[in-house]
Design a protein around this motif. Structure first.
Motif, PDB file in Angstrom:
ATOM      1  N   TRP A   1     -21.081  10.283  43.942  1.00  0.00           N
ATOM      2  CA  TRP A   1     -20.696  11.672  43.721  1.00  0.00           C
ATOM      3  C   TRP A   1     -20.965  12.529  44.955  1.00  0.00           C
ATOM      4  CZ3 TRP A   1     -25.014  14.583  44.450  1.00  0.00           C
ATOM      5  CH2 TRP A   1     -26.241  14.017  44.109  1.00  0.00           C
ATOM      6  N   VAL A   2     -20.327  13.697  44.962  1.00  0.00           N
ATOM      7  CA  VAL A   2     -20.517  14.707  45.999  1.00  0.00           C
ATOM      8  C   VAL A   2     -20.639  16.049  45.300  1.00  0.00           C
ATOM      9  CG1 VAL A   2     -18.012  14.980  46.350  1.00  0.00           C
ATOM     10  CG2 VAL A   2     -19.604  15.676  48.147  1.00  0.00           C
ATOM     11  N   ARG A   3     -21.478  16.939  45.847  1.00  0.00           N
ATOM     12  CA  ARG A   3     -21.610  18.282  45.283  1.00  0.00           C
ATOM     13  C   ARG A   3     -22.111  19.249  46.352  1.00  0.00           C
ATOM     14  NH1 ARG A   3     -26.768  17.023  41.402  1.00  0.00           N
ATOM     15  NH2 ARG A   3     -28.317  16.743  43.049  1.00  0.00           N
ATOM     16  N   ASN A   4     -21.855  20.537  46.113  1.00  0.00           N
ATOM     17  CA  ASN A   4     -22.420  21.591  46.940  1.00  0.00           C
ATOM     18  C   ASN A   4     -23.860  21.823  46.512  1.00  0.00           C
ATOM     19  OD1 ASN A   4     -20.052  22.071  48.354  1.00  0.00           O
ATOM     20  ND2 ASN A   4     -19.402  23.729  47.033  1.00  0.00           N
ATOM     21  N   THR A   5     -24.700  22.244  47.452  1.00  0.00           N
ATOM     22  CA  THR A   5     -26.061  22.622  47.115  1.00  0.00           C
ATOM     23  C   THR A   5     -26.164  24.144  47.176  1.00  0.00           C
ATOM     24  OG1 THR A   5     -26.960  22.670  49.360  1.00  0.00           O
ATOM     25  CG2 THR A   5     -26.908  20.509  48.235  1.00  0.00           C
ATOM     26  N   GLU A   6     -27.208  24.670  46.599  1.00  0.00           N
ATOM     27  CA  GLU A   6     -27.440  26.116  46.630  1.00  0.00           C
ATOM     28  C   GLU A   6     -27.778  26.602  48.035  1.00  0.00           C
ATOM     29  OE1 GLU A   6     -30.262  27.339  43.695  1.00  0.00           O
ATOM     30  OE2 GLU A   6     -29.130  26.411  42.061  1.00  0.00           O
ATOM     31  N   ASP A   7     -28.159  25.690  48.919  1.00  0.00           N
ATOM     32  CA  ASP A   7     -28.518  26.037  50.298  1.00  0.00           C
ATOM     33  C   ASP A   7     -27.325  26.051  51.250  1.00  0.00           C
ATOM     34  OD1 ASP A   7     -31.199  26.137  49.497  1.00  0.00           O
ATOM     35  OD2 ASP A   7     -31.527  24.032  49.983  1.00  0.00           O
ATOM     36  N   GLY A   8     -26.107  25.858  50.717  1.00  0.00           N
ATOM     37  CA  GLY A   8     -24.916  25.869  51.561  1.00  0.00           C
ATOM     38  C   GLY A   8     -24.594  24.539  52.203  1.00  0.00           C
ATOM     39  N   GLU A   9     -25.225  23.483  51.722  1.00  0.00           N
ATOM     40  CA  GLU A   9     -24.972  22.137  52.241  1.00  0.00           C
ATOM     41  C   GLU A   9     -24.121  21.356  51.256  1.00  0.00           C
ATOM     42  OE1 GLU A   9     -29.356  21.890  54.357  1.00  0.00           O
ATOM     43  OE2 GLU A   9     -29.096  21.099  52.338  1.00  0.00           O
ATOM     44  N   VAL A  10     -23.721  20.170  51.647  1.00  0.00           N
ATOM     45  CA  VAL A  10     -23.035  19.236  50.754  1.00  0.00           C
ATOM     46  C   VAL A  10     -23.914  17.999  50.632  1.00  0.00           C
ATOM     47  CG1 VAL A  10     -21.025  17.719  50.489  1.00  0.00           C
ATOM     48  CG2 VAL A  10     -20.711  20.089  51.196  1.00  0.00           C
TER      49      VAL A  10
END
Length: 93
Positions: free
Chosen positions: A32-41
Motif C-alpha cells: 500500500w501507499v498513503r499520504n502522511t500528516e507530515d506531508g510525506e508519502v
C-alpha cells in the motif's frame, strides 16, 4: 522481501500515490501507499528483489510535477508482508 519507504519532498498534491500504485501494480508487487500528516508519502511493499529495485528507482524519480528530496528505506521482517494483498492506495476518497 518487505520494504517500508518514506518519501520526502513535494510529494502530495501531485499524483504521487497514483504514480506509485501504477508502478507497483505493473511490477506485481503487493502492499500500500498513503499520504502522511507530515506531508510525506509512506509505502509498504513486498515482492521479489528485482521488482523492488525497480520500484525504489521510481520512488526516487517520482511523477512529473513532484520533487523527491529524500527516500528513507527500512527492511521489515517477512511476517509484516504476510497480510499484504494487491497493491492499493490507502486513505483515498
Amino acid at each position: 522481501m518487505v520494504l517500508h519507504f518514506i518519501v520526502r519532498g513535494r510529494v502530495q498534491g501531485v499524483g504521487f500515490r497514483w504514480f506509485v500504485h501504477r508502478e507497483a501494480s505493473e511490477l506485481e508487487l503487493r502492499g500500500w501507499v498513503r499520504n502522511t500528516e507530515d506531508g510525506e508519502v509512506e509505502v509498504v511493499v513486498t515482492g521479489d528483489e528485482a521488482a523492488l529495485t525497480e520500484l525504489r528507482a521510481s520512488l526516487k524519480r517520482g511523477p512529473r510535477g513532484s520533487r523527491v528530496d529524500k527516500v528513507i528505506e527500512h527492511t521489515l521482517v517477512e511476517s509484516e508482508g504476510a497480510d499484504l494483498k494487491a497493491f492499493k492506495i490507502e486513505g483515498a476518497w
